[in-house]
Motif scaffolding. Structure first.
Motif, short mmCIF file in Angstrom:
data_model
loop_
_atom_site.label_atom_id
_atom_site.label_comp_id
_atom_site.label_asym_id
_atom_site.label_seq_id
_atom_site.Cartn_x
_atom_site.Cartn_y
_atom_site.Cartn_z
N VAL A 66 -2.31 8.15 2.82
CA VAL A 66 -2.08 9.57 2.57
C VAL A 66 -0.66 9.79 2.04
O VAL A 66 -0.45 10.59 1.11
CB VAL A 66 -2.32 10.40 3.85
N VAL A 67 0.31 9.08 2.61
CA VAL A 67 1.68 9.15 2.08
C VAL A 67 1.69 8.68 0.63
O VAL A 67 2.35 9.28 -0.23
CB VAL A 67 2.64 8.30 2.92
N LEU A 68 0.95 7.60 0.34
CA LEU A 68 0.88 7.07 -1.02
C LEU A 68 0.29 8.09 -1.99
O LEU A 68 0.82 8.29 -3.10
CB LEU A 68 0.04 5.79 -1.02
N PRO A 197 -3.71 1.84 -3.02
CA PRO A 197 -2.83 0.73 -2.65
C PRO A 197 -2.97 -0.43 -3.62
O PRO A 197 -4.09 -0.77 -4.04
CB PRO A 197 -3.33 0.35 -1.25
N ASP A 198 -1.86 -1.05 -3.97
CA ASP A 198 -1.92 -2.17 -4.90
C ASP A 198 -2.73 -3.34 -4.35
O ASP A 198 -3.30 -4.13 -5.10
CB ASP A 198 -0.51 -2.63 -5.28
N PHE A 205 -6.83 -7.39 -13.42
CA PHE A 205 -6.69 -5.94 -13.35
C PHE A 205 -5.33 -5.57 -12.74
O PHE A 205 -4.61 -4.74 -13.28
CB PHE A 205 -7.82 -5.35 -12.51
N ARG A 206 -5.00 -6.23 -11.64
CA ARG A 206 -3.72 -5.93 -10.98
C ARG A 206 -2.55 -6.34 -11.87
O ARG A 206 -1.54 -5.62 -11.94
CB ARG A 206 -3.64 -6.65 -9.64
N ALA A 207 -2.66 -7.47 -12.57
CA ALA A 207 -1.58 -7.93 -13.44
C ALA A 207 -1.34 -6.95 -14.59
O ALA A 207 -0.20 -6.63 -14.91
CB ALA A 207 -1.91 -9.32 -13.99
N LEU A 213 0.90 -2.00 -18.15
CA LEU A 213 0.94 -0.55 -17.89
C LEU A 213 1.23 -0.39 -16.39
O LEU A 213 0.30 -0.35 -15.59
CB LEU A 213 -0.40 0.10 -18.26
N PRO A 214 2.50 -0.33 -16.01
CA PRO A 214 2.87 -0.47 -14.59
C PRO A 214 2.60 0.74 -13.71
O PRO A 214 3.46 1.20 -12.96
CB PRO A 214 4.37 -0.77 -14.68
N VAL A 215 1.38 1.27 -13.79
CA VAL A 215 1.06 2.46 -12.98
C VAL A 215 0.98 2.12 -11.50
O VAL A 215 1.21 2.99 -10.64
CB VAL A 215 -0.25 3.12 -13.47
N LEU A 216 0.63 0.88 -11.15
CA LEU A 216 0.58 0.51 -9.73
C LEU A 216 1.97 0.45 -9.12
O LEU A 216 2.16 0.75 -7.94
CB LEU A 216 -0.12 -0.85 -9.56
#
Length: 266
Positions: A66-68, A197-198, A205-207, A213-216
């Motif tokens: 929720v904080v995220l 969460p990352d 996908f995570r990379a 595109l550093p949205v994470l």
């Protein structure tokens, strides 16, 4: 110092015009605030449903997520308040030739294009995100130190710079294609990935959404600092470094685009 004062005066005038514009269309102003609040509420409802079936997403508990979500919404709304409409309108300035007038002004053209309109509703929605973060922090419970809050604020600023730089860079495609709103709004929709969460993402996908595109990074890293979930400083360095790299690349793209521009009347 004189230059700074001059640009602050110009920006104050832009704010005044934005306030006047919003007050003319009060109904539209209030409606968009309501729409954003409803969307924010839906995101929180989704997490509530999700955590009825699990206790953790990776190592993230319900209230940490929720904080995220609150932090992601805060970053998105501050970005939207200052930059979104301006980046989206760049292609229209190119198509109609109104960019010619802005290029003739005795100020930095990118400054005027990027900040000429302010979405005041974004600040109200950002305040609601802060309220959600404070409430969630009490549920954890969480009492961050001053340095954690300061680090969170600095990293949020870096995230906003990344969003602005990438969206402005995508908007400059309009110098080649005339219309680029679809690409710009497509990137805006990727903001939704930053709400998760990352640790929920793996592999390619995570990379891609960390380095290309550093949205994470944009919301996960600041929140990890705030809730003391960061094990080493390299994610913070990566986020700060990416903000610098993205801004430099966007400036390069902007200058390259201007060299191609021949005005709408040519």
């Amino acid at each position: 110092m004189r230059v700074l004062k001059r640009y602050l005066t110009i920006y104050a005038a832009l704010w005044k015009n934005s306030v006047t514009r919003e007050m003319i269309f009060k109904g539209n102003f209030l409606l968009w605030i309501l729409v954003e609040l409803l969307w924010f509420g839906l995101q929180l409802s989704f997490i509530a449903v999700l955590y009825r079936h699990t206790d953790h997403i990776g190592s993230w508990t319900k209230w940490q997520v929720v904080v995220l979500i609150g932090a992601s919404h805060f970053i998105q709304q501050i970005f939207q308040a200052f930059f979104l409409i301006n980046c989206a309108n760049l292609s229209e300035l190119v198509r109609t030739g109104k960019l010619d007038f802005l290029l003739l002004l005795p100020v930095n053209t990118r400054f005027v294009i990027s900040l000429r309109q302010v979405d005041l509703g974004g600040f109200i929605n950002a305040a609601s995100a802060v309220g959600v973060m404070v409430y969630a922090a009490r549920q954890i419970p969480l009492t961050p130190s001053f340095l954690q809050v300061l680090g969170f604020a600095i990293l949020c600023l870096a995230g906003i710079i990344i969003h602005y730089s990438l969206m402005f860079l995508l908007a400059t495609i309009s110098f080649w294609t005339v219309r680029a709103q679809g690409i710009v709004w497509g990137y805006y929709n990727l903001f939704q990935i930053a709400r998760m969460p990352d640790e929920a993402f793996k592999g390619l996908f995570r990379a891609v959404f960390t380095f290309a595109l550093p949205v994470l990074l944009v919301s996960n890293v600041p929140v990890r600092v705030l809730i003391d979930k960061i094990g080493n400083p390299w994610p913070m360095g990566l986020l700060l470094g990416m903000s610098v790299v993205c801004f430099i690349v966007s400036e390069w793209g902007w200058r390259a685009s201007l060299r191609r521009y021949t005005s709408a009347s040519s």
